[in-house]
Scaffold this motif. Sequence first.
Motif, short mmCIF file in Angstrom:
data_model
loop_
_atom_site.label_atom_id
_atom_site.label_comp_id
_atom_site.label_asym_id
_atom_site.label_seq_id
_atom_site.Cartn_x
_atom_site.Cartn_y
_atom_site.Cartn_z
N ILE A 8 -27.38 1.52 28.08
CA ILE A 8 -27.15 2.24 26.83
C ILE A 8 -27.81 1.44 25.70
O ILE A 8 -27.52 0.25 25.53
N ALA A 9 -28.68 2.09 24.94
CA ALA A 9 -29.44 1.39 23.90
C ALA A 9 -29.29 2.07 22.55
O ALA A 9 -29.26 3.30 22.46
N ARG A 25 -40.00 4.96 25.36
CA ARG A 25 -40.19 4.08 26.52
C ARG A 25 -38.86 3.76 27.19
O ARG A 25 -38.78 3.68 28.42
N PHE A 26 -37.81 3.57 26.39
CA PHE A 26 -36.49 3.32 26.96
C PHE A 26 -36.05 4.50 27.82
O PHE A 26 -35.54 4.31 28.93
N VAL A 33 -30.39 6.62 25.17
CA VAL A 33 -30.73 6.06 23.86
C VAL A 33 -29.95 6.74 22.74
O VAL A 33 -29.85 7.97 22.70
N ILE A 34 -29.42 5.92 21.85
CA ILE A 34 -28.86 6.40 20.59
C ILE A 34 -29.90 6.10 19.51
O ILE A 34 -30.18 4.93 19.22
N LEU A 35 -30.51 7.14 18.98
CA LEU A 35 -31.53 6.98 17.96
C LEU A 35 -30.87 6.95 16.59
O LEU A 35 -30.02 7.81 16.28
N ALA A 36 -31.23 5.98 15.77
CA ALA A 36 -30.64 5.85 14.44
C ALA A 36 -31.74 5.84 13.38
O ALA A 36 -32.78 5.20 13.55
N ASP A 37 -31.50 6.56 12.29
CA ASP A 37 -32.45 6.57 11.18
C ASP A 37 -31.76 7.21 9.98
O ASP A 37 -30.77 7.92 10.13
N GLU A 78 -19.30 3.40 21.49
CA GLU A 78 -18.15 3.07 22.33
C GLU A 78 -17.41 4.32 22.77
O GLU A 78 -16.99 4.42 23.94
N SER A 79 -17.27 5.28 21.86
CA SER A 79 -16.57 6.51 22.20
C SER A 79 -17.32 7.32 23.25
O SER A 79 -16.72 7.86 24.17
N ALA A 80 -18.65 7.38 23.10
CA ALA A 80 -19.45 8.21 24.00
C ALA A 80 -19.72 7.55 25.34
O ALA A 80 -19.74 8.23 26.38
N PHE A 81 -19.92 6.21 25.33
CA PHE A 81 -20.39 5.55 26.55
C PHE A 81 -19.52 4.38 27.01
O PHE A 81 -19.70 3.88 28.12
N GLY A 82 -18.65 3.91 26.14
CA GLY A 82 -17.77 2.82 26.53
C GLY A 82 -18.39 1.45 26.45
O GLY A 82 -17.70 0.43 26.65
N ARG A 83 -19.68 1.39 26.14
CA ARG A 83 -20.35 0.10 26.08
C ARG A 83 -21.69 0.26 25.36
O ARG A 83 -22.14 1.35 25.07
N LEU A 84 -22.33 -0.88 25.10
CA LEU A 84 -23.69 -0.91 24.56
C LEU A 84 -24.40 -2.08 25.23
O LEU A 84 -23.87 -3.19 25.26
N ASP A 85 -25.57 -1.82 25.79
CA ASP A 85 -26.30 -2.86 26.51
C ASP A 85 -27.47 -3.43 25.73
O ASP A 85 -27.85 -4.58 25.94
N ILE A 86 -28.06 -2.62 24.83
CA ILE A 86 -29.27 -3.03 24.12
C ILE A 86 -29.16 -2.61 22.65
O ILE A 86 -28.80 -1.47 22.34
#
Length: 252
Positions: A8-9, A25-26, A33-37, A78-86
Amino acid sequence: MNRLLHKIALVTGAASGIGLATARRFAEEGATVILADRNGALLDKALAGILEISAGHRAVHFDVTQEEGWRAAVREAESAFGRLDILVNNAGFGRFRSIEETSLEEWRSTLAVNLDSVFLGTKYALPLLAKGGRGSIVNMSSIRGLVAGPNASAYCAAKAGVRLFTKVTALECAEARNGVRANSVHPGHVETPLTAPAYANPEIAEEFLRHTPLGRFAQPAEVADAIVFLASDEASYITGSEITIDGGITAQ
């Protein structure tokens, strides 16, 4: 392929340029991927393109200089995936004036977007990154974080700050034995929507290329490839380091 399978990135500045290339690429390498902008319209368009690669990606619209935006983004992960790896702290911009012409407001806004955002992203994402025990932070610096250039005092200060902040992050994470690595990326001249107007000027382009041994501008995907490596388990023993992607500029 699948170098980032099941990871999860979160990528900031993901609506265009290096951020968008990294998100693509991810996704191609198997990450969600969670895209932020902060540009909502461009962000929606970017997400639609990533969803053509694979399903499950999402977007968060927020200002990376604001604490509450970061809190909300991490809660979303955290709510959607329970973790963050990148975590890829990519959002940034340049404003180029002499020191005398730079206002205090311009100085502060440049540092806020390029440096404060890296601090905030790291501060709020770190507990979630540590949760999985194999987290990776990749911070976007620049060759201007390694060597100075005229008319770029705020930008140079910010990007140099990113470089050393990354090393501090790496050492603190190593001391805590939380499994999180932190590295920085230092591109040279990259063709993106932000740089296109300047590079379209033949005089400016010629001046930049004259100092670039490879004789061309980088493409966003070439920077994204390095970020994929640093984010992957292939870089499991790399922390507190930097990768320079500048066509040889800083080798001279």
